[in-house]
Enzyme design. Structure first.
Site, PDB file in Angstrom:
ATOM      1  CD  GLU A 107       0.303   5.411  -0.920  1.00 37.47           C
ATOM      2  OE1 GLU A 107       1.107   5.297   0.018  1.00 37.47           O
ATOM      3  OE2 GLU A 107      -0.923   5.522  -0.746  1.00 37.47           O
TER       4      GLU A 107
ATOM      5  CG  HIS B 160      -1.942   1.067   1.242  1.00 38.98           C
ATOM      6  ND1 HIS B 160      -3.062   1.041   2.022  1.00 38.98           N
ATOM      7  CD2 HIS B 160      -1.997   2.237   0.572  1.00 38.98           C
ATOM      8  CE1 HIS B 160      -3.770   2.156   1.817  1.00 38.98           C
ATOM      9  NE2 HIS B 160      -3.137   2.889   0.950  1.00 38.98           N
TER      10      HIS B 160
ATOM     11  CG  HIS C 211       2.163   8.408   2.614  1.00 39.53           C
ATOM     12  ND1 HIS C 211       1.682   8.680   3.867  1.00 39.53           N
ATOM     13  CD2 HIS C 211       1.109   7.944   1.895  1.00 39.53           C
ATOM     14  CE1 HIS C 211       0.380   8.375   3.916  1.00 39.53           C
ATOM     15  NE2 HIS C 211       0.009   7.935   2.728  1.00 39.53           N
TER      16      HIS C 211
END
Ligand SMILES: *[C@@H]1O[C@H](CO)[C@@H](O)[C@H](O)[C@H]1NC(C)=O
Ligand SMILES: *[C@@H]1O[C@H](CO)[C@@H](O)[C@H](O)[C@H]1NC(C)=O
Ligand SMILES: *[C@@H]1O[C@H](CO)[C@@H](O)[C@H](O)[C@H]1NC(C)=O
Length: 246
Positions: free
Chosen positions: A107, A58, A111
């Site tokens: 992502e 993920h 992040h």
């Protein structure tokens, strides 16, 4: 009172959960988040074609920072050589995003731009490459496979088994029971890593209780989603892949 005591809660109340202003961009551990495609597809019940029959990535998330640098755009060209592995091990299961690289784009921006504080992760090539490397090294699929799908087992057993393999305390996320199922469904495993050298560490802090039951981000976060969260104590269901082989 010192102004900072006042400022943070007030700002958080005004801002959306991901509000970048609130985020102090400080973090102390990384979380390698892997999800079980069958459960993810069950959760979104939307356009989930051919989920792989193995745990996939993920993301690699700093524990307490998001969206650290909005001007650092995702560039697919920088990870061209990683694409075969990215497609296999870091697929966009949900297809809520218009294309595969939009998941990676998401992502990276949310992040990766925070993870990039660390030298080992300070470029897109390094961030995605290191994540794939950690995925291979930790080799979750070697250890966890649904073997007796009719058997519900305590989530504590699952957690203990992982703790024995990795020698650290992981965090497990479940899909809460829906009306037609009696038990929660295992959905996601978090393994925590040290910030600087990405070595396994406990997901808990020393002497700390397991982290609060915060709802976990899911791609799109659509209203149709029941939402993964930290598993409740008690039995859990680990759904077998519907597909025999990938
Ligand atoms: C944000 O990213 C851009 C593009 O890589 C870079 O030039 C800039 O220094 C970064 N800003 C911070 C605060 O890291
Ligand atoms: C896929 O997403 C990337 C990044 O978000 C974008 O640059 C690209 O144009 C998209 N490709 C297609 C075919 O939509
Ligand atoms: C991890 O947690 C276990 C169990 O609480 C504890 O025995 C161990 O010392 C912890 N490890 C570290 C590095 O804190």
């Amino acid at each position: 009172p010192p102004p900072f005591l006042l400022r943070l809660p007030l700002l958080s109340a005004l801002c959306a959960p991901t509000c970048a202003l609130v985020d102090r961009h400080e973090w102390k551990k990384l979380i390698l988040v892997q999800h079980w495609p069958e459960t993810v597809c069950e959760e979104v019940q939307k356009d989930c074609r051919d989920p792989p029959n193995y745990w996939t990535i993920h993301g690699l998330w700093p524990d307490s920072s998001e969206n650290c640098n909005g001007s650092w755009k995702f560039n697919l060209k920088e990870i061209q050589d990683l694409l075969p592995e990215m497609k296999e091990y870091w697929p966009d299961l949900i297809h809520l995003f218009p294309n595969r690289s939009s998941f990676w784009n998401h992502e990276w921006r949310k992040h990766g731009t925070c993870a990039a504080q660390v030298d080992a992760l300070n470029s897109q090539r390094k961030y995605f490459g290191r994540t794939l490397e950690l995925y291979r090294e930790l080799d979750l699929n070697r250890w966890v496979r649904p073997s007796f799908p009719w058997l519900h087992f305590p989530v504590a057993d699952f957690k203990d088994a992982l703790a024995r393999v990795y020698r650290v305390i992981p965090k497990i996320h479940c899909l809460p029971p829906s009306q037609d199922e009696e038990v929660q469904t295992i959905g996601q495993i978090e393994l925590c890593l040290t910030k600087q050298d990405q070595k396994l560490r406990n997901c808990t802090e020393p002497g700390q209780e397991p982290p609060h039951k915060k709802e976990v981000w899911l791609a799109g976060g659509g209203t149709e989603s029941r939402g993964l969260r930290v598993c409740e104590d008690g039995p859990v269901f680990y759904p077998p892949p519907k597909k025999a082989k990938h």
